[in-house]
Enzyme design. Structure first.
Site, PDB file in Angstrom:
ATOM      1  N   HIS A 283       0.841  -1.200   0.000  1.00 56.83           N
ATOM      2  CA  HIS A 283       0.000   0.000   0.000  1.00 56.83           C
ATOM      3  C   HIS A 283       0.883   1.260   0.000  1.00 56.83           C
ATOM      4  CE1 HIS A 283      -3.710   2.282   1.157  1.00 56.83           C
ATOM      5  NE2 HIS A 283      -2.798   3.106   1.639  1.00 56.83           N
ATOM      6  N   GLU A 284       1.780   1.322   0.977  1.00 61.31           N
ATOM      7  CA  GLU A 284       2.619   2.527   1.083  1.00 61.31           C
ATOM      8  C   GLU A 284       3.583   2.631  -0.101  1.00 61.31           C
ATOM      9  OE1 GLU A 284       1.569   4.645   3.060  1.00 61.31           O
ATOM     10  OE2 GLU A 284       0.355   3.335   4.345  1.00 61.31           O
ATOM     11  N   HIS A 287       1.769   4.378  -2.829  1.00 61.00           N
ATOM     12  CA  HIS A 287       1.841   5.831  -2.617  1.00 61.00           C
ATOM     13  C   HIS A 287       3.231   6.330  -3.017  1.00 61.00           C
ATOM     14  CE1 HIS A 287      -1.953   6.662  -0.627  1.00 61.00           C
ATOM     15  NE2 HIS A 287      -1.735   5.821   0.372  1.00 61.00           N
ATOM     16  N   GLU A 313      -4.710   7.571  -3.203  1.00 65.76           N
ATOM     17  CA  GLU A 313      -5.156   6.297  -2.641  1.00 65.76           C
ATOM     18  C   GLU A 313      -5.389   5.262  -3.746  1.00 65.76           C
ATOM     19  OE1 GLU A 313      -4.862   5.964   0.450  1.00 65.76           O
ATOM     20  OE2 GLU A 313      -6.019   4.199   1.012  1.00 65.76           O
TER      21      GLU A 313
END
Ligand code: ZN
Length: 519
Positions: A283-284, A287, A313
């Site tokens: 997820h990060e 980003h 997101e």
């Protein structure tokens, strides 16, 4: 893109526009202040000894004040007006100059509408509110938080009045503009309402099935040091560049991007549940790859910044869910688990691991929710904060309204406020209008991924070979390279050819989850 002329130096107007250059310099200086504050915040979460908190708070609040003073100085207003008077700068609305001017104007007008007394009041209330919220959550005592939320709501209503909103519209829209420019509550509701009905029937089907996937992978105890090597390997494999970034540990995972050359991720580890560390890291890293993919030549100006929280997101969710929970991804990764965990994972079948990453279970806590139920948590928060902002729900009635919605949408009886309306930090920080960006991100990620699959038909067989470069390049070219050239909704239409819809996400969830549940 072909519509933009800025790449041609003969057409580009920047060379001799002194006002524009001066404005660009100011913007860059503001970015230096804001990015310095970001690095200090990163340090606070990752490195700082506890004793440093007082000095650090003073450092960050000084930088925030200097930033606001610079952003709202009359000189900036004059420079923007002078540039707007020069029509050649905005002749091509998609040129970097026109985009920067549009966004500088938007930001300036918003910032100067807020009296500095309100900004100070907000900072103080958010800091005290967070403290009260943490206490209230720990002791499961909503009444301790209630007066702060009441004051916060009152302040947010005044803030919305200062900003103003379009007609037809409502106060919530004015606040959401900070996170998702151009997004209104009415638009959000239009997408969320049908999504809720369809998700509810999918959940009923999955939970009613006699086939329930194995949870063995999520319960396995694995040494944290092995997990660290594992998630770092995955982040590197999917394309996060460690020469321009790093990965550390913090209580709540986050990504801090200050420049495409310096992007910092954090993740977290539990002895059991390696999927949590993997999902957080992917997820990060999603980003982070957005931040690394932004055009460095525009750093410090809107053309070098992400579009919105929803689009940001979409990048994290796309890597976490569309890639990281796909069968192709696990066909590549499962056979490699032994390299990191030795015999510990040898008893698991490939199906155990894949199904474990995709298990669905309605539960109370948003941040622990699976891909299918997550959006229900968001819809509940959106509906409640919208009602509070519109004066249709009193703070005193929030716990009851929360429980009612969880019963209706997820079939759950919330046992206490700690696992109910006190679980999230957002409202204590006076962030309203923020929650829907999570679900917008999920929707954008599914729609973007369908377009990527059309553009690169063998994408999944590439994943099975551990090749993720084609997807990353596609995202670099179609999303990252544009900075803020397009608004979120425009970018979606530009890349996918269609306005945002819930259908791609529903197709993704149904297509993946039903077979896992034997349906
Ligand atoms: Zn995120």
């Amino acid at each position: 893109m072909s519509q933009t002329s800025a790449a041609d130096p003969k057409v580009s107007p920047t060379a001799d526009h002194r006002d524009y250059q001066a404005l660009r310099k100011r913007s860059h200086e503001c970015h230096l202040l804001a990015s310095s504050a970001s690095i200090l915040s990163w340090d606070r979460e990752v490195m700082m000894p506890e004793g440093g908190i007082e000095l650090r708070s003073d450092q960050i609040s000084l930088l925030a004040r200097l930033y606001h003073e610079r952003m709202t100085s009359p000189e900036i207003g004059d420079l923007i007006a002078a540039c707007e008077a020069d029509e050649s700068l905005s002749a091509d609305p998609l040129s970097p100059e026109a985009v920067n001017l549009r966004e500088w104007r938007r930001q300036y007008d918003r910032q100067v509408r807020l009296p500095s007394s309100l900004i100070e009041e907000e900072a103080a209330l958010a800091s005290r509110g967070q403290h009260a919220w943490a206490e209230a959550r720990k002791n499961d005592d909503f009444n301790h938080f209630k007066p702060f939320l009441e004051k916060g709501l009152d302040l947010l209503k005044r803030k919305a009045e200062c900003y103003g909103w379009d007609d037809p519209g409502e106060p919530w829209d004015a606040l959401a503009e900070d996170y998702e420019p151009g997004c209104t509550a009415a638009q959000v509701a239009e997408v969320f309402t049908p999504l809720r009905t369809d998700l509810k029937s999918l959940l009923d089907e999955l939970m009613g099935s006699s086939t329930q996937p194995s949870n063995a992978f999520n319960e396995l105890k694995l040494p944290q040091e092995d997990q660290r090597k594992f998630v770092e390997f995955v982040a590197r494999s999917i394309g996060f560049d460690f020469h321009r970034g790093r990965l550390d540990v913090s209580t709540h995972p986050f990504c801090s991007g200050t420049h495409p050359g310096d992007v910092r991720l954090t993740t977290r580890f539990h002895d059991d549940n390696v999927n949590d560390a993997l999902g957080s890291t992917m997820h990060e890293a999603g980003h982070g790859m957005y931040e690394q993919g932004l055009p460095a030549e525009h750093a410090g100006t809107p053309m070098g910044r992400a579009v919105s929280l929803g689009i940001h997101e979409s990048q994290s969710r796309l890597w976490e869910n569309q890639v990281g929970r796909s069968r192709a991804f696990w066909n590549w990764l499962s056979p490699r688990l032994g390299e990191f965990f030795g015999e510990a994972t040898s008893s698991l079948s490939q199906e155990d691991v894949y199904a474990g990453a995709n298990r669905v279970k309605p539960d109370f806590i948003r941040v622990e929710a699976d891909e299918a139920t997550y959006n229900m948590h968001i819809m509940i928060r959106f509906e409640l904060e919208r009602a509070m902002m519109n004066g249709q729900l009193d703070v005193a009635d929030l716990p009851g309204a929360w429980k009612e919605k969880y019963r209706e949408y997820l079939g759950l009886d919330v046992p206490d406020d700690r696992r109910g309306c006190l679980q999230d930090v957002h409202w204590s920080m006076l962030s309203m209008g923020y929650f829907p960006t999570y679900t917008l991100g999920n929707l954008y990620s599914a729609q973007l991924f369908e377009s990527a699959l059309e553009a690169i038909p063998d994408l999944e067989s590439r994943f099975e070979r551990g090749e993720f470069g084609a997807l990353k390049t596609w995202l670099n070219d179609n999303v990252h390279a544009h900075g803020q050239r397009y608004r979120a909704a425009e970018l979606c239409e530009h890349v996918t050819g269609k306005p945002l819809s819930a259908e791609p996400l529903l197709r993704h969830l149904r297509g993946k989850l039903k077979p896992i549940y034997g349906l």
